[in-house]
Motif scaffolding. Structure first.
Motif, PDB file in Angstrom:
ATOM      1  N   PRO A 136       0.835  -1.212   0.000  1.00  0.00           N
ATOM      2  CA  PRO A 136       0.000   0.000   0.000  1.00  0.00           C
ATOM      3  C   PRO A 136       0.869   1.262   0.000  1.00  0.00           C
ATOM      4  O   PRO A 136       2.012   1.259   0.466  1.00  0.00           O
ATOM      5  CB  PRO A 136      -0.812  -0.101   1.293  1.00  0.00           C
ATOM      6  N   ARG A 137       0.293   2.314  -0.540  1.00  0.00           N
ATOM      7  CA  ARG A 137       1.021   3.590  -0.613  1.00  0.00           C
ATOM      8  C   ARG A 137       1.163   4.191   0.778  1.00  0.00           C
ATOM      9  O   ARG A 137       0.280   4.064   1.621  1.00  0.00           O
ATOM     10  CB  ARG A 137       0.285   4.568  -1.512  1.00  0.00           C
ATOM     11  N   THR A 138       2.272   4.899   0.962  1.00  0.00           N
ATOM     12  CA  THR A 138       2.488   5.607   2.225  1.00  0.00           C
ATOM     13  C   THR A 138       1.701   6.915   2.203  1.00  0.00           C
ATOM     14  O   THR A 138       1.266   7.376   1.143  1.00  0.00           O
ATOM     15  CB  THR A 138       3.982   5.924   2.428  1.00  0.00           C
ATOM     16  N   LYS A 139       1.555   7.512   3.369  1.00  0.00           N
ATOM     17  CA  LYS A 139       0.870   8.808   3.454  1.00  0.00           C
ATOM     18  C   LYS A 139       1.585   9.846   2.601  1.00  0.00           C
ATOM     19  O   LYS A 139       0.946  10.645   1.912  1.00  0.00           O
ATOM     20  CB  LYS A 139       0.782   9.279   4.905  1.00  0.00           C
ATOM     21  N   ALA A 140       2.911   9.827   2.599  1.00  0.00           N
ATOM     22  CA  ALA A 140       3.680  10.777   1.783  1.00  0.00           C
ATOM     23  C   ALA A 140       3.399  10.576   0.299  1.00  0.00           C
ATOM     24  O   ALA A 140       3.267  11.544  -0.453  1.00  0.00           O
ATOM     25  CB  ALA A 140       5.172  10.640   2.076  1.00  0.00           C
ATOM     26  N   GLN A 141       3.302   9.333  -0.146  1.00  0.00           N
ATOM     27  CA  GLN A 141       2.993   9.046  -1.546  1.00  0.00           C
ATOM     28  C   GLN A 141       1.588   9.520  -1.903  1.00  0.00           C
ATOM     29  O   GLN A 141       1.374  10.088  -2.972  1.00  0.00           O
ATOM     30  CB  GLN A 141       3.133   7.549  -1.832  1.00  0.00           C
ATOM     31  N   ILE A 142       0.635   9.286  -1.010  1.00  0.00           N
ATOM     32  CA  ILE A 142      -0.736   9.726  -1.252  1.00  0.00           C
ATOM     33  C   ILE A 142      -0.798  11.248  -1.319  1.00  0.00           C
ATOM     34  O   ILE A 142      -1.459  11.809  -2.209  1.00  0.00           O
ATOM     35  CB  ILE A 142      -1.685   9.165  -0.160  1.00  0.00           C
ATOM     36  N   ASP A 143      -0.101  11.907  -0.400  1.00  0.00           N
ATOM     37  CA  ASP A 143      -0.066  13.377  -0.413  1.00  0.00           C
ATOM     38  C   ASP A 143       0.548  13.903  -1.696  1.00  0.00           C
ATOM     39  O   ASP A 143       0.071  14.894  -2.271  1.00  0.00           O
ATOM     40  CB  ASP A 143       0.701  13.914   0.798  1.00  0.00           C
ATOM     41  N   GLU A 144       1.585  13.251  -2.181  1.00  0.00           N
ATOM     42  CA  GLU A 144       2.247  13.655  -3.426  1.00  0.00           C
ATOM     43  C   GLU A 144       1.297  13.486  -4.615  1.00  0.00           C
ATOM     44  O   GLU A 144       1.203  14.357  -5.484  1.00  0.00           O
ATOM     45  CB  GLU A 144       3.524  12.847  -3.638  1.00  0.00           C
TER      46      GLU A 144
END
Length: 192
Positions: A3-11
């Motif tokens: 799963p994507r990290t929070k940083a990846q989702i924010d990006e």
């Protein structure tokens, strides 16, 4: 696949937001604010119409985001060198603002076309008033230091010259003597 990290989702969210703003800027500038639909913005951005509403409440909210991005330019310029004199900061602001207009004709086209649409200006007036007051409050101390006794007139004169440079370049394109006009304006500030 993990799963994507929070940083990846924010990006990903920031990239989507930037794509929406860029698409809206282009369409609003070339087709007009009222003539552009949210569906057209979504198609140009390569996303679903519904996804836009995850980022912006309305077309007016999207327009405000475009203006906010442009306004950040002047704020960033003023904070570049806090040790510079007021005149040095104003010169830097004039140069950077002119360069921004030269490199971002879509913003100038959008601003100028919107200013000719009284209904848009009226609907956006509270936001324009708030942003305009904040900008003036930020800049007036610099103008008061450089132009004691005539700061407000010089503030509005500065804005009129910048608008004129942008309008001239937008209308005439490369036939406009952009660098010469910019240099003359900088010389005017320097000689104060």
């Amino acid at each position: 696949m993990s799963p994507r990290t929070k940083a990846q989702i924010d990006e990903i969210r920031e990239q989507s937001r930037e794509k929406i703003i860029a698409a809206a800027l282009d369409l609003f500038a070339h087709n007009g604010f009222h003539s552009t639909s949210i569906a057209q913005v979504a198609a140009k951005a390569g996303i679903s119409k519904g996804l836009i509403y995850n980022y912006f409440e309305s077309k007016e909210d999207l327009l405000q985001a475009i203006f906010t991005e442009a306004m950040k330019n002047s704020e960033d310029i003023l904070t570049l060198d806090p040790n510079a004199t007021a005149k040095q900061r104003l010169i830097r602001m004039a140069e950077a603002s002119a360069d921004f207009m030269y490199n971002n004709q879509e913003y100038m086209r959008l601003f100028l076309t919107l200013m000719m649409q009284p209904d848009v200006v009226k609907s956006m007036k509270p936001w324009f008033d708030t942003v305009g007051k904040a900008k003036k409050d930020m800049l007036m101390p610099m103008f008061e230091e450089i132009f004691p006794g005539r700061a407000e007139v010089e503030y509005f004169f500065f804005g009129a010259i910048m608008d004129g440079i942008g309008f001239g370049y937008l209308v005439l394109g490369h036939d406009y003597p952009f660098d010469d006009v910019k240099r003359k304006f900088i010389d005017h500030i320097q000689n104060q």
